[in-house]
Design a protein around this motif. Structure first.
Motif, PDB file in Angstrom:
ATOM      1  N   GLY A 162      43.331  37.234  47.597  1.00 13.46           N
ATOM      2  CA  GLY A 162      42.791  38.330  48.394  1.00 13.46           C
ATOM      3  C   GLY A 162      41.276  38.331  48.418  1.00 13.46           C
ATOM      4  N   LEU A 163      40.658  38.115  47.255  1.00 18.73           N
ATOM      5  CA  LEU A 163      39.192  38.048  47.214  1.00 18.73           C
ATOM      6  C   LEU A 163      38.677  36.863  48.014  1.00 18.73           C
ATOM      7  CD1 LEU A 163      38.415  38.913  43.473  1.00 18.73           C
ATOM      8  CD2 LEU A 163      38.207  40.411  45.467  1.00 18.73           C
ATOM      9  N   ALA A 164      39.380  35.733  47.935  1.00 21.34           N
ATOM     10  CA  ALA A 164      38.968  34.563  48.705  1.00 21.34           C
ATOM     11  C   ALA A 164      39.101  34.832  50.202  1.00 21.34           C
ATOM     12  CB  ALA A 164      39.795  33.348  48.301  1.00 21.34           C
ATOM     13  N   CYS A 165      40.163  35.529  50.609  1.00 22.01           N
ATOM     14  CA  CYS A 165      40.319  35.886  52.025  1.00 22.01           C
ATOM     15  C   CYS A 165      39.163  36.776  52.482  1.00 22.01           C
ATOM     16  CB  CYS A 165      41.647  36.606  52.249  1.00 22.01           C
ATOM     17  SG  CYS A 165      43.092  35.529  52.272  1.00 22.01           S
ATOM     18  N   SER A 166      38.764  37.702  51.621  1.00 22.58           N
ATOM     19  CA  SER A 166      37.640  38.576  51.951  1.00 22.58           C
ATOM     20  C   SER A 166      36.364  37.771  52.127  1.00 22.58           C
ATOM     21  CB  SER A 166      37.460  39.619  50.843  1.00 22.58           C
ATOM     22  OG  SER A 166      36.319  40.418  51.068  1.00 22.58           O
ATOM     23  N   ARG A 186      39.597  45.661  40.095  1.00 22.88           N
ATOM     24  CA  ARG A 186      39.617  44.675  41.177  1.00 22.88           C
ATOM     25  C   ARG A 186      39.005  45.238  42.458  1.00 22.88           C
ATOM     26  NH1 ARG A 186      44.820  40.617  40.585  1.00 22.88           N
ATOM     27  NH2 ARG A 186      44.260  39.924  38.475  1.00 22.88           N
ATOM     28  N   ARG A 187      39.193  46.517  42.698  1.00 22.07           N
ATOM     29  CA  ARG A 187      38.518  47.144  43.849  1.00 22.07           C
ATOM     30  C   ARG A 187      37.007  47.059  43.676  1.00 22.07           C
ATOM     31  NH1 ARG A 187      42.503  51.225  43.007  1.00 22.07           N
ATOM     32  NH2 ARG A 187      40.957  52.744  42.294  1.00 22.07           N
ATOM     33  N   SER A 188      36.547  47.284  42.461  1.00 20.69           N
ATOM     34  CA  SER A 188      35.109  47.217  42.196  1.00 20.69           C
ATOM     35  C   SER A 188      34.571  45.811  42.444  1.00 20.69           C
ATOM     36  CB  SER A 188      34.839  47.635  40.744  1.00 20.69           C
ATOM     37  OG  SER A 188      33.480  47.524  40.434  1.00 20.69           O
ATOM     38  N   ILE A 189      35.338  44.807  42.053  1.00 25.30           N
ATOM     39  CA  ILE A 189      34.918  43.421  42.288  1.00 25.30           C
ATOM     40  C   ILE A 189      34.846  43.130  43.777  1.00 25.30           C
ATOM     41  CG2 ILE A 189      35.616  41.008  42.029  1.00 25.30           C
ATOM     42  CD1 ILE A 189      36.826  41.868  39.291  1.00 25.30           C
ATOM     43  N   ALA A 190      35.867  43.557  44.521  1.00 23.27           N
ATOM     44  CA  ALA A 190      35.889  43.322  45.972  1.00 23.27           C
ATOM     45  C   ALA A 190      34.669  43.944  46.641  1.00 23.27           C
ATOM     46  CB  ALA A 190      37.175  43.874  46.577  1.00 23.27           C
ATOM     47  N   ALA A 191      34.329  45.170  46.227  1.00 24.85           N
ATOM     48  CA  ALA A 191      33.158  45.835  46.803  1.00 24.85           C
ATOM     49  C   ALA A 191      31.884  45.083  46.440  1.00 24.85           C
ATOM     50  CB  ALA A 191      33.088  47.280  46.309  1.00 24.85           C
ATOM     51  N   GLY A 192      31.805  44.619  45.187  1.00 22.09           N
ATOM     52  CA  GLY A 192      30.622  43.896  44.754  1.00 22.09           C
ATOM     53  C   GLY A 192      30.427  42.571  45.474  1.00 22.09           C
ATOM     54  N   LEU A 193      31.523  42.012  45.992  1.00 24.84           N
ATOM     55  CA  LEU A 193      31.452  40.746  46.725  1.00 24.84           C
ATOM     56  C   LEU A 193      31.185  40.941  48.214  1.00 24.84           C
ATOM     57  CD1 LEU A 193      34.390  38.814  45.002  1.00 24.84           C
ATOM     58  CD2 LEU A 193      31.929  38.458  44.674  1.00 24.84           C
ATOM     59  N   ALA A 195      32.853  43.413  50.416  1.00 25.67           N
ATOM     60  CA  ALA A 195      33.811  44.120  51.260  1.00 25.67           C
ATOM     61  C   ALA A 195      33.217  45.460  51.691  1.00 25.67           C
ATOM     62  CB  ALA A 195      35.125  44.342  50.517  1.00 25.67           C
ATOM     63  N   HIS A 196      33.417  45.839  52.953  1.00 25.33           N
ATOM     64  CA  HIS A 196      32.848  47.085  53.462  1.00 25.33           C
ATOM     65  C   HIS A 196      33.535  48.312  52.870  1.00 25.33           C
ATOM     66  CE1 HIS A 196      31.871  44.032  56.594  1.00 25.33           C
ATOM     67  NE2 HIS A 196      30.710  44.654  56.548  1.00 25.33           N
ATOM     68  N   ALA A 197      34.786  48.131  52.434  1.00 22.83           N
ATOM     69  CA  ALA A 197      35.504  49.205  51.744  1.00 22.83           C
ATOM     70  C   ALA A 197      36.489  48.553  50.789  1.00 22.83           C
ATOM     71  CB  ALA A 197      36.235  50.106  52.735  1.00 22.83           C
ATOM     72  N   ALA A 198      36.674  49.172  49.626  1.00 26.81           N
ATOM     73  CA  ALA A 198      37.646  48.709  48.643  1.00 26.81           C
ATOM     74  C   ALA A 198      38.410  49.942  48.168  1.00 26.81           C
ATOM     75  CB  ALA A 198      36.958  48.006  47.488  1.00 26.81           C
ATOM     76  N   GLY A 301      48.071  41.987  32.975  1.00 27.82           N
ATOM     77  CA  GLY A 301      46.619  42.005  32.845  1.00 27.82           C
ATOM     78  C   GLY A 301      45.946  41.733  34.182  1.00 27.82           C
ATOM     79  N   THR A 302      44.822  42.374  34.419  1.00 33.04           N
ATOM     80  CA  THR A 302      44.124  42.211  35.697  1.00 33.04           C
ATOM     81  C   THR A 302      42.735  41.584  35.563  1.00 33.04           C
ATOM     82  OG1 THR A 302      43.223  44.468  35.574  1.00 33.04           O
ATOM     83  CG2 THR A 302      45.327  44.185  36.726  1.00 33.04           C
ATOM     84  N   VAL A 303      42.309  41.351  34.317  1.00 32.48           N
ATOM     85  CA  VAL A 303      40.990  40.776  34.073  1.00 32.48           C
ATOM     86  C   VAL A 303      41.161  39.538  33.196  1.00 32.48           C
ATOM     87  CG1 VAL A 303      38.706  41.167  33.082  1.00 32.48           C
ATOM     88  CG2 VAL A 303      39.884  43.029  34.255  1.00 32.48           C
ATOM     89  N   PRO A 304      40.566  38.404  33.574  1.00 31.49           N
ATOM     90  CA  PRO A 304      39.812  38.197  34.804  1.00 31.49           C
ATOM     91  C   PRO A 304      40.741  38.042  35.999  1.00 31.49           C
ATOM     92  CG  PRO A 304      40.017  36.112  33.686  1.00 31.49           C
ATOM     93  CD  PRO A 304      40.650  37.137  32.791  1.00 31.49           C
TER      94      PRO A 304
END
Length: 311
Positions: A162-166, A186-193, A195-198, A301-304
């Motif tokens: 999903g992050l790669a697609c973003s 993971r939402r925080s990571i997406a925003a930091g990369l 994404a306009h909204a996470a 687990g979600t991290v990493p």
């Protein structure tokens, strides 16, 4: 030689295994980085076509005996069937995958066909090389969607795919990219990369929706979020159940595309892309810690987001 071995349902163990036998047309690769894929976590917890005992690992890079730095394309197609002749060797009926049908990269060394090797660009880090394979999946999905610059893009799931697609959509000129995931980190990571909204759940209407989860519920949501005439691309493999409103799909003239792996051009494009990416979502761990890291991720687990094992 040390390797992480899938030994039984729900179980992986560090073991001493025999050195790989290098056959005709094969090359010995000394593994430098090997990524744990969500499909492997699911495959160990709920076994299917991965049969223990098996050294998994299909996302990896390493060095050859003659000093070349290489990334392995794990898809081994027959090369001479009608599908391969169409350039679709990723869906060859007789395809085999390194780490699924043959021993893979969760080991110190692995023998792979010489044709599976891609030379690493100068200056590419081993961390970046270790995520080329999942990024190639995202490049392929973006291409299937038509690489629609200016599109409103929704992504369900902020795992590695999903992050790669973003990231691919942003680099491809998408007007707006929104990512949904239940996990706050993971939402925080997406925003930091970028994404306009996470968010925890997508709302509104999108030109393209990528489902990087693959449950009946996310299948259904991917279509419910599409504008008329829009395209849903399914990459996730969590559930075989379709779960969507077929009549709604017809009335909205929407498209659902399955996206499996990548072509050679996608793999090459991913190799060029990742060198300039923020890979702070990738963690590296010694191979000897592989059983612990794998089991923690398998159990929720979600991290990493992406774990690389380093022999």
């Amino acid at each position: 030689m040390r390797a992480l071995v899938f030994t039984a349902p729900g179980t992986v163990e560090m073991r001493d295994v025999a050195e790989p036998e290098v056959g005709a047309g094969e090359v010995l690769v000394h593994v430098m980085a090997s990524g744990i894929c969500g499909s492997e976590l699911h495959g160990v917890k709920t076994p299917g076509f991965r049969v223990p005992p098996l050294v998994m690992g299909h996302e990896f890079a390493g060095r050859t005996d003659d000093g070349r730095q290489v990334i392995v394309n794990p898809i081994l197609s027959c090369g001479d069937c009608d599908v391969c002749e169409l350039g679709l060797r990723n869906v060859c009926r007789r395809r085999r995958i390194v780490g699924v049908h043959t021993p893979g990269g969760f080991a110190e060394r692995v023998a792979v066909p010489a044709g599976a090797l891609t030379e690493m660009p100068a200056g590419l880090s081993w961390t970046a090389a270790g995520v080329v394979e999942p990024v190639a999946n995202a490049v392929h999905a973006w291409s299937l969607a038509g690489a629609p610059a200016g599109a409103r893009v929704g992504i369900i799931g902020a795992g590695a795919i999903g992050l790669a697609c973003s990231q691919v959509a942003l680099s491809g000129g998408a007007a707006r990219v929104e990512v949904a995931d239940r996990a706050e980190d993971r939402r925080s990571i997406a925003a930091g990369l970028g994404a306009h909204a996470a968010v925890d759940e997508l709302t509104g209407e999108y030109d393209v929706v990528f489902d990087a989860v693959g449950t009946a519920g996310t299948h259904r949501a991917s279509l419910a979020l599409l504008r008329p005439g829009g395209t849903a691309v399914w990459l996730g493999l969590a559930d075989a159940t379709a779960g969507f409103d077929a009549a709604g799909l017809v009335r909205g003239e929407q498209r659902v595309l399955g996206s499996f792996a990548y072509g050679d051009a996608d793999f090459a494009a991913a190799t060029e892309l990742v060198g300039g990416w923020d890979l702070s979502w990738v963690g590296t761990f010694p191979l000897e810690d592989g059983a612990k890291v794998f089991t923690e991720l398998m159990n929720g687990g979600t991290v990493p987001v992406k774990a690389l094992l380093i022999p």
